[in-house]
Design a protein around this motif. Structure first.
Motif, PDB file in Angstrom:
ATOM      1  N   VAL A 193      37.682  39.563  44.152  1.00 19.07           N
ATOM      2  CA  VAL A 193      37.988  38.979  42.848  1.00 19.07           C
ATOM      3  C   VAL A 193      38.145  40.116  41.850  1.00 19.07           C
ATOM      4  O   VAL A 193      37.283  41.002  41.767  1.00 19.07           O
ATOM      5  CB  VAL A 193      36.865  38.025  42.394  1.00 19.07           C
ATOM      6  CG1 VAL A 193      37.048  37.635  40.928  1.00 19.07           C
ATOM      7  CG2 VAL A 193      36.817  36.788  43.277  1.00 19.07           C
ATOM      8  N   ALA A 224      41.962  37.522  44.545  1.00 21.40           N
ATOM      9  CA  ALA A 224      42.104  36.515  43.500  1.00 21.40           C
ATOM     10  C   ALA A 224      42.207  37.238  42.167  1.00 21.40           C
ATOM     11  O   ALA A 224      41.319  38.010  41.800  1.00 21.40           O
ATOM     12  CB  ALA A 224      40.913  35.567  43.497  1.00 21.40           C
ATOM     13  N   VAL A 267      35.758  30.938  40.212  1.00 26.48           N
ATOM     14  CA  VAL A 267      35.108  31.466  41.416  1.00 26.48           C
ATOM     15  C   VAL A 267      35.117  30.420  42.529  1.00 26.48           C
ATOM     16  O   VAL A 267      35.321  30.742  43.706  1.00 26.48           O
ATOM     17  CB  VAL A 267      33.677  31.941  41.098  1.00 26.48           C
ATOM     18  CG1 VAL A 267      32.898  32.247  42.378  1.00 26.48           C
ATOM     19  CG2 VAL A 267      33.725  33.182  40.212  1.00 26.48           C
ATOM     20  N   ALA A 323      38.581  30.410  44.000  1.00 25.67           N
ATOM     21  CA  ALA A 323      38.781  31.606  44.817  1.00 25.67           C
ATOM     22  C   ALA A 323      38.056  31.466  46.148  1.00 25.67           C
ATOM     23  O   ALA A 323      38.588  31.837  47.210  1.00 25.67           O
ATOM     24  CB  ALA A 323      38.275  32.844  44.067  1.00 25.67           C
ATOM     25  N   ALA A 354      33.598  35.823  48.024  1.00 23.61           N
ATOM     26  CA  ALA A 354      34.026  37.209  47.812  1.00 23.61           C
ATOM     27  C   ALA A 354      32.917  38.198  48.142  1.00 23.61           C
ATOM     28  O   ALA A 354      31.758  37.978  47.813  1.00 23.61           O
ATOM     29  CB  ALA A 354      34.475  37.402  46.369  1.00 23.61           C
ATOM     30  N   LEU A 359      33.873  42.378  43.885  1.00 24.97           N
ATOM     31  CA  LEU A 359      34.195  42.007  42.509  1.00 24.97           C
ATOM     32  C   LEU A 359      34.481  43.275  41.728  1.00 24.97           C
ATOM     33  O   LEU A 359      33.683  44.218  41.752  1.00 24.97           O
ATOM     34  CB  LEU A 359      33.024  41.265  41.849  1.00 24.97           C
ATOM     35  CG  LEU A 359      33.120  41.102  40.319  1.00 24.97           C
ATOM     36  CD1 LEU A 359      34.283  40.199  39.929  1.00 24.97           C
ATOM     37  CD2 LEU A 359      31.804  40.562  39.747  1.00 24.97           C
TER      38      LEU A 359
END
Length: 264
Positions: free
Chosen positions: A20, A44, A79, A82, A89, A92
């Motif tokens: 992300v 994402a 989130v 995603a 994820a 980040l």
């Protein structure tokens, strides 16, 4: 030959990993999204600018999600989307931020408190907002061979150390990122989640590219070496290096060409 095998053994593989990137529609975030995708990550792209986020996501084969990082519900929804698309994820990178300039007390009196709060809300609380959500998801993942579950990178600034006149809000928000990094790294260590931050100097962001060329040249000349503005791809290269090197944890890394900002 042995050193090559050792590098392969310790370097984190990001191919197929969910990532992300906030502020991914432009500047440092867009360059990082491209770098991660080029290395095989499923990215994402989160941004308040939906159209530009869609453009970057289409280019890299990722997904674009509208997100106001300063809003809990907006971040939680992004989130979740995603996660649904790519899985939870492990990476980040917080690049979302704003940088309005204003003196604490200007010609028209004291700075509006709401204006100060807005910068803190987006730059600092926004980074914390995504950190808490991504970390909570990553803690539930199986650990990799190295024992790692994820890595979180936030964007500080040299202004955290040498904030200039007119940068009180921005500098204090970025100083907050610096202060957040080590305690977060210590807290998440038992879960195998690393936390670092990058403190860029003067970079070619959309805001700076809008300045006259002579102003850009003057800013670049203030950097000892290389005497130019930093390129977003150089930020992305460092983000990738942090992700791949498991010994980097709890650290804020300056990326500034040895620049030390003057008072104004």
């Amino acid at each position: 030959m042995r050193s090559e095998r050792s590098l392969a053994e310790v370097q984190v593989e990001i191919r197929g990993v969910s990532a992300v990137v906030t502020g991914g529609a432009s500047g440092l975030g867009a360059a990082t999204a491209r770098m991660l995708a080029a290395n095989g990550a499923k990215v994402a792209v989160l941004d308040v600018n939906e159209a530009d986020a869609q453009t970057v996501a289409k280019e890299i084969g990722g997904i674009a999600l509208t997100c106001d990082v300063s809003d809990a519900a907006s971040a939680e929804a992004a989130v979740a989307k995603a996660r649904e698309a790519h899985g939870a994820a492990r990476i980040l990178v917080n690049c979302a931020g704003i940088a309005p300039a204003a003196r604490i007390v200007g010609r028209n009196g004291p700075m509006a408190l709401d204006a100060y709060a807005k910068v803190i809300q987006v730059n600092l609380i926004g980074s914390f907002n995504l950190m808490r959500l991504i970390a909570a998801d990553a803690m539930k993942l199986d650990s990799l061979e190295s024992g790692e579950r994820g890595v979180i990178i936030s964007t500080a600034s040299v202004a955290a150390y040498e904030g200039q006149i007119g940068q009180a809000a921005y500098a204090s928000a970025k100083a907050g990122i610096v202060g957040l990094t080590l305690p977060a790294a210590r807290e998440f260590a038992s879960s195998g989640i690393r936390v670092c931050a990058i403190a860029p100097g003067i970079f070619e962001t959309p805001m700076l590219r809008g300045l006259p060329q002579e102003v850009q040249d003057s800013l670049g000349a203030a950097v000892p070496y290389p005497s130019r503005l930093g390129k977003p791809e150089e930020y992305a290269q460092l983000a990738l290096a942090i992700i791949q090197n498991t010994m980097l944890n709890g650290e804020v890394i300056r990326l500034d060409g040895a620049l030390r900002m003057q008072p104004k």
